[in-house]
Design an enzyme around this catalytic site. Sequence first.
Site, mmCIF file in Angstrom:
data_model
loop_
_atom_site.group_PDB
_atom_site.id
_atom_site.type_symbol
_atom_site.label_atom_id
_atom_site.label_comp_id
_atom_site.label_asym_id
_atom_site.label_seq_id
_atom_site.Cartn_x
_atom_site.Cartn_y
_atom_site.Cartn_z
ATOM 1 C CB SER A 101 -0.892 0.022 1.242
ATOM 2 O OG SER A 101 -1.535 1.284 1.387
ATOM 3 C CE1 TYR B 47 -3.925 -2.168 5.259
ATOM 4 C CE2 TYR B 47 -3.547 0.105 4.571
ATOM 5 C CZ TYR B 47 -3.807 -1.219 4.259
ATOM 6 O OH TYR B 47 -3.937 -1.594 2.938
#
Length: 265
Positions: free
Chosen positions: A148, A161
Site C-alpha cells: 500500500s 495498518y
Amino acid sequence: MITKEGILSDKVCLITGTSRGIGREIAKRFLEEGAIVYANARTEGCLDAWVSQITPAEKGRLIPVYFDVTSQKEIRKNILRLKKEAGRIDVLVNNAGLIFNEAFGMISLDRTREMFEVNVFGLLELTQLVSTRFMMKQKSGSIINIASITGVEGSRGQTAYSASKGAVIALTKSMAKELASYSIRVNAIAPGMIQTERLKVSLKEEYKTECLQAGMGRLGEPEEIADGCLYFASDLSSYTTGQVLVIGGGYHTSDRSRFEIEFKE
C-alpha cells in the site's frame, strides 16, 4: 493496457483474496492473458457464481481454492492439492488483506495483531511454502505482494495498518535477495486510493474530496492494479526483482483526511 495476447499463456497462478475488488480484477486479467488461475477466497462457495459466468474460452482455467491465509493447516492442505493437480506454480499474488483504521492513541493491539496475522504472517507462510515446494525446484517463478502507499509514506489515522504494509515491503526486498539465485522474482505493488465498491461506500461524502486530492484528479481503478501485476507476472519483468511499484496517480497520503473503514478481502 498491455495488449500482447497470451502473455501468461499456460502459467499456473495462485491469487489470494479474489472474492471482490482488486483481487478479482487481477484474476480476471490473468485469465484474459491465458493463465490457469487458482483463485483463493476465505468463504466456501463465494466464487462459485463467478465461475459459472466465465466465458467458454476460460472454462477449466479458473479454479476456486477456499482457505484462510492465517491457517497454516489450510494453507498446507491446499498446497498439496495444487501439487497434485497442477504440479507447479509460476506466479503467486499475495493480495488478501485486512484493514482497520484507528487514530494514534486509540490503536487496539488485538486488531493490530489480527492485521499482522493476515497481511504479514499469512503472506510469509504461504510464500515460504510456494517457494520451497514449487519455485525453488522449478528454478523460476514470480511473487507479487500487494502492499500500500501507506507502507511507503505513512498515513494519518493508519499507523498500525501502515506498519503492516511497511512490513510487506521489507519482506519483499529481503525475499528478493534470498530467492534471486533460484531465478525467482519478488516484487510489490503499492496501490494508492483505488475505487472499489466497498471504498466508495466507506468514503460516502468524502469521495469527491479524495478524488480532488489525487494528482490526476481521480481515484485509481482496480484494473490498473491488475495491469501492474501483469507486468510483474509476465516475462516482461524477467530482470526485475526487489522493486516496489507505486500505482497512485500522484496521490500522497499526507493530503488525505482520515476516514473509518474496515474490511477483509
